[in-house]
Enzyme design. Structure first.
Site, PDB file in Angstrom:
ATOM      1  N   ILE A 155      36.018  62.094  42.338  1.00 24.82           N
ATOM      2  CA  ILE A 155      37.393  61.935  41.629  1.00 24.82           C
ATOM      3  C   ILE A 155      38.488  62.345  42.494  1.00 24.82           C
ATOM      4  O   ILE A 155      38.646  63.618  42.455  1.00 24.82           O
ATOM      5  CB  ILE A 155      37.380  62.185  40.123  1.00 24.82           C
ATOM      6  CG1 ILE A 155      36.278  61.936  39.184  1.00 24.82           C
ATOM      7  CG2 ILE A 155      38.788  62.207  39.571  1.00 24.82           C
ATOM      8  CD1 ILE A 155      36.268  62.538  38.107  1.00 24.82           C
ATOM      9  N   PRO A 156      39.377  61.320  43.236  1.00 25.28           N
ATOM     10  CA  PRO A 156      40.075  62.044  44.297  1.00 25.28           C
ATOM     11  C   PRO A 156      41.422  62.398  44.020  1.00 25.28           C
ATOM     12  O   PRO A 156      42.352  61.828  44.189  1.00 25.28           O
ATOM     13  CB  PRO A 156      40.111  60.700  45.283  1.00 25.28           C
ATOM     14  CG  PRO A 156      40.224  59.451  44.120  1.00 25.28           C
ATOM     15  CD  PRO A 156      39.338  59.874  43.163  1.00 25.28           C
ATOM     16  N   CYS A 157      41.355  63.758  43.257  1.00 25.16           N
ATOM     17  CA  CYS A 157      42.616  64.078  42.966  1.00 25.16           C
ATOM     18  C   CYS A 157      43.663  64.577  44.164  1.00 25.16           C
ATOM     19  O   CYS A 157      44.640  64.737  44.053  1.00 25.16           O
ATOM     20  CB  CYS A 157      42.287  65.448  42.031  1.00 25.16           C
ATOM     21  SG  CYS A 157      41.468  66.698  42.948  1.00 25.16           S
ATOM     22  N   HIS A 158      42.891  64.657  45.233  1.00 21.28           N
ATOM     23  CA  HIS A 158      43.838  65.049  46.605  1.00 21.28           C
ATOM     24  C   HIS A 158      44.948  63.810  46.886  1.00 21.28           C
ATOM     25  O   HIS A 158      45.758  63.961  47.468  1.00 21.28           O
ATOM     26  CB  HIS A 158      42.816  65.242  47.792  1.00 21.28           C
ATOM     27  CG  HIS A 158      42.048  64.122  48.062  1.00 21.28           C
ATOM     28  ND1 HIS A 158      40.837  63.801  47.547  1.00 21.28           N
ATOM     29  CD2 HIS A 158      42.257  63.023  49.276  1.00 21.28           C
ATOM     30  CE1 HIS A 158      40.385  62.909  48.170  1.00 21.28           C
ATOM     31  NE2 HIS A 158      41.006  62.397  49.092  1.00 21.28           N
TER      32      HIS A 158
END
Length: 264
Positions: A155-158
Site C-alpha cells: 500500500i504505497p503511502c510514499h
C-alpha cells in the site's frame, strides 16, 4: 500531514487472534531488511527498515529468509510477498498481486484502499485521497490513516505528498521516500540539470506536469516546471486530464496547444 508510524527491520508486537500462527520472514535489498508478517488470509504487516540515520547496509542480489514456521497458507502468502518485494526493490515489479489481510478501523481501510489504487510512478495529495473518499474536509484523517499504514510499500503511502508537492513525513525516513519516488520515475533524483534531464527521458511521450505549488499545467521543458523541480508534480498524459484535475494551463508553454518548433 505527516506519517508518524515508526517502522523497523526487527519484529514488532503483532495483533494476533487466539489460535493464529503467523508466518514471518525478511527480504534484504539495497533498502535494508524488510520484515513481513503473514496470516492464513494474506499479508498482515510489513516493517520497512529505518532510514532516519545512515542508510542501512543493503544486499545485492536480494536475500530472502523465512524465520518462523506457519501454516501452508500463511507460508505461501509470505513467500509470494517476499519475492514480490525483492522484485519491486530491484525495479522489476510495478504492481503487487499478493493477498492482504488488513486490520484496522473502517476509515483507515477505506483510505488504504484508495492509496493502493495510486499507480507506480504517480502521486496524489492528501486532499486528492480525501476527495476520492467523498469527504474533502478529511485531509487530517487521511493523513492519520496514511501514517498508520501497516503494509508499505504494497500500500504505497510514499506516493502521497503535500498539496503543494512537498515530500511530507514518512515513517521509515524521508530519504527512503524520495528514493522510492525517484526509482518509480515520479520525480528527479535531485535538482541538478543532469538529474532533471535524465528524468525527462523517463516520462511518457507527451506527458504534462501538474505543478501542485502553482496549480499550473506545464510542459516538462517549461521554465516554470524546472523552477519547482523539488516539489513532486502530478504527471498527466493529456491536457484534458490535467484541466479536469484542477490545473490551469500555463500561459508560458501553452501545454494544451500543439507543440511548436523550439517550444516543446
Amino acid at each position: 500531514m505527516t506519517e508518524t508510524r515508526q517502522r523497523a527491520s526487527m519484529p514488532l508486537p503483532l495483533a494476533i487472534t487466539d489460535g493464529e500462527t503467523l508466518g514471518q520472514g525478511y527480504v534484504s535489498t539495497w533498502a535494508g531488511a524488510t520484515h513481513v508478517v503473514a496470516s492464513d488470509a494474506g499479508i498482515r504487516e510489513i516493517h520497512l527498515p529505518s532510514w532516519h540515520g545512515a542508510p542501512p547496509a543493503g544486499t545485492d542480489p536480494p536475500r530472502i529468509t523465512i524465520t518462523t514456521d506457519a501454516t501452508s497458507a500463511a507460508r505461501s502468502h509470505l513467500a509470494s510477498a517476499l519475492q514480490q518485494l525483492a522484485d519491486y526493490f530491484g525495479g522489476e515489479r510495478h504492481e503487487f498481486t499478493v493477498a492482504l489481510d488488513t486490520q484496522g478501523p473502517a476509515f483507515h481501510r477505506a483510505t488504504w484502499d484508495a492509496v493502493a489504487r495510486v499507480p507506480y510512478g504517480a502521486t496524489r495529495s492528501y486532499l486528492d485521497i480525501a476527495r476520492e473518499l467523498g469527504n474533502p474536509d478529511a485531509t487530517r484523517a487521511v493523513g492519520m490513516a496514511n501514517g498508520a499504514n501497516p503494509l508499505a510499500p504494497i500500500i504505497p503511502c510514499h506516493r502521497i505528498v503535500g498539496s503543494d508537492g512537498r515530500l511530507t513525513g514518512y515513517g521509515p525516513g524521508m530519504p527512503l521516500k524520495r528514493l522510492l519516488l525517484t526509482m518509480e520515475g515520479a520525480m528527479p533524483a535531485s535538482a541538478s540539470d543532469a538529474d532533471y534531464a535524465a528524468w525527462l527521458t523517463r516520462l511518457p511521450a507527451g506527458a504534462l506536469l501538474g505543478l501542485r505549488a502553482t496549480k499550473t499545467l506545464c510542459r516538462p521543458t517549461c521554465a516554470r516546471a524546472r523552477r519547482y523541480v523539488d516539489r513532486c508534480p502530478r504527471i498527466f498524459t493529456a491536457g484534458e486530464e490535467g484541466v479536469a484535475a484542477g490545473f490551469t494551463p500555463c500561459a508560458l508553454c501553452q501545454p494544451t496547444t500543439p507543440a511548436l518548433v523550439g517550444l516543446a
